[in-house]
Design an enzyme around this catalytic site. Structure first.
Site, PDB file in Angstrom:
ATOM      1  N   CYS A  57       0.871  -1.180   0.000  1.00  0.00           N
ATOM      2  CA  CYS A  57       0.000   0.000   0.000  1.00  0.00           C
ATOM      3  C   CYS A  57       0.908   1.231   0.000  1.00  0.00           C
ATOM      4  O   CYS A  57       2.082   1.129  -0.361  1.00  0.00           O
ATOM      5  CB  CYS A  57      -0.994  -0.011   1.167  1.00  0.00           C
ATOM      6  SG  CYS A  57      -0.295   0.176   2.814  1.00  0.00           S
TER       7      CYS A  57
ATOM      8  N   ASN B 122       2.324   1.627   4.391  1.00  0.00           N
ATOM      9  CA  ASN B 122       2.584   0.366   5.089  1.00  0.00           C
ATOM     10  C   ASN B 122       2.227   0.433   6.572  1.00  0.00           C
ATOM     11  O   ASN B 122       2.883  -0.179   7.403  1.00  0.00           O
ATOM     12  CB  ASN B 122       4.036  -0.079   4.879  1.00  0.00           C
ATOM     13  CG  ASN B 122       4.323  -1.504   5.305  1.00  0.00           C
ATOM     14  OD1 ASN B 122       5.381  -1.792   5.850  1.00  0.00           O
ATOM     15  ND2 ASN B 122       3.414  -2.416   5.055  1.00  0.00           N
TER      16      ASN B 122
ATOM     17  N   CYS C 251      -1.504   0.750   7.287  1.00  0.00           N
ATOM     18  CA  CYS C 251      -2.945   0.453   7.358  1.00  0.00           C
ATOM     19  C   CYS C 251      -3.289  -0.827   6.602  1.00  0.00           C
ATOM     20  O   CYS C 251      -3.444  -1.885   7.193  1.00  0.00           O
ATOM     21  CB  CYS C 251      -3.770   1.621   6.808  1.00  0.00           C
ATOM     22  SG  CYS C 251      -3.634   3.155   7.746  1.00  0.00           S
ATOM     23  N   ARG C 252      -3.397  -0.733   5.293  1.00  0.00           N
ATOM     24  CA  ARG C 252      -3.918  -1.849   4.500  1.00  0.00           C
ATOM     25  C   ARG C 252      -2.959  -3.015   4.348  1.00  0.00           C
ATOM     26  O   ARG C 252      -3.331  -4.168   4.594  1.00  0.00           O
ATOM     27  CB  ARG C 252      -4.343  -1.338   3.116  1.00  0.00           C
ATOM     28  CG  ARG C 252      -5.476  -0.338   3.175  1.00  0.00           C
ATOM     29  CD  ARG C 252      -5.725   0.324   1.843  1.00  0.00           C
ATOM     30  NE  ARG C 252      -4.617   1.234   1.524  1.00  0.00           N
ATOM     31  CZ  ARG C 252      -4.495   1.892   0.388  1.00  0.00           C
ATOM     32  NH1 ARG C 252      -5.391   1.741  -0.566  1.00  0.00           N
ATOM     33  NH2 ARG C 252      -3.479   2.720   0.192  1.00  0.00           N
ATOM     34  N   SER C 253      -1.735  -2.747   3.907  1.00  0.00           N
ATOM     35  CA  SER C 253      -0.840  -3.871   3.607  1.00  0.00           C
ATOM     36  C   SER C 253      -0.414  -4.670   4.835  1.00  0.00           C
ATOM     37  O   SER C 253      -0.338  -5.901   4.757  1.00  0.00           O
ATOM     38  CB  SER C 253       0.368  -3.418   2.779  1.00  0.00           C
ATOM     39  OG  SER C 253       1.133  -2.451   3.443  1.00  0.00           O
TER      40      SER C 253
ATOM     41  N   ASP D 139      -8.363   3.506   1.101  1.00  0.00           N
ATOM     42  CA  ASP D 139      -7.407   3.849   2.151  1.00  0.00           C
ATOM     43  C   ASP D 139      -8.190   4.374   3.349  1.00  0.00           C
ATOM     44  O   ASP D 139      -8.851   5.409   3.258  1.00  0.00           O
ATOM     45  CB  ASP D 139      -6.430   4.909   1.651  1.00  0.00           C
ATOM     46  CG  ASP D 139      -5.278   5.156   2.605  1.00  0.00           C
ATOM     47  OD1 ASP D 139      -5.356   4.741   3.781  1.00  0.00           O
ATOM     48  OD2 ASP D 139      -4.285   5.768   2.177  1.00  0.00           O
TER      49      ASP D 139
END
Length: 161
Positions: A8, A11, A13-15, A126
């Site tokens: 993401c 690095n 939140c999402r990934s 995001d």
């Protein structure tokens, strides 16, 4: 061993959440000896930081162990990971730019939602500027996408490498 990299922007939140969900699923399916994963960001905004507190809270709420420090994607990642899985078009474009810059190609660069049968959107939103509900929405999207991604991987012959 098949290596999967989730990417993401920062690095935090999402990934890292995607990596944690993936790791939990491969452990649950007794596939830890077949796969390993990591996550990173295309930016250098948060190198060395822990995931966003809301990401950690969401993972804990969903009983997904998450231990990670943010890092930025690098040339070694582009060479060593069999699958590079981006969260959105912008980060996929950034990865393609890096591949071109280093004169590399990658045959397994995907958006994670490509594995969902009928995603509402091709991108994982995001949640950084949202509230707790945004992080839970991302968790639900990733949980479903990664389940389908794992099924895709299990069908591949290279799982037995």
């Amino acid at each position: 061993m098949i290596k999967v990299l989730f990417v993401c922007l920062g690095n935090i939140c999402r990934s890292p959440l995607a990596q944690a969900i993936f790791n939990q699923k491969i452990q649950k399916n007794q596939l830890s000896n077949k796969f390993m994963s990591d996550s990173c960001g295309t930016s250098d905004y948060h190198i060395g930081e822990l995931p966003d507190e809301r990401t950690l809270n969401c993972a804990a709420k969903n009983q997904v162990p998450l231990q990670h420090r943010a890092r930025q994607i690098n040339r070694v990642d582009l060479r060593e990971f069999h699958y590079i899985v981006a969260m959105d078009f912008s980060n996929k474009k950034n990865i393609k730019h890096l591949l071109e810059k280093f004169g590399l190609e990658h045959k397994n660069l995907f958006l994670i939602r490509e594995f969902q049968p009928e995603p509402e959107s091709p991108e994982v939103p995001d949640p950084y500027y949202g509230g707790e509900d945004s992080f839970e929405e991302v968790y639900q999207i990733l949980d479903d996408s990664i389940e389908h991604f794992l099924e895709y991987l299990k069908k591949g012959e290279d799982i037995y490498v």
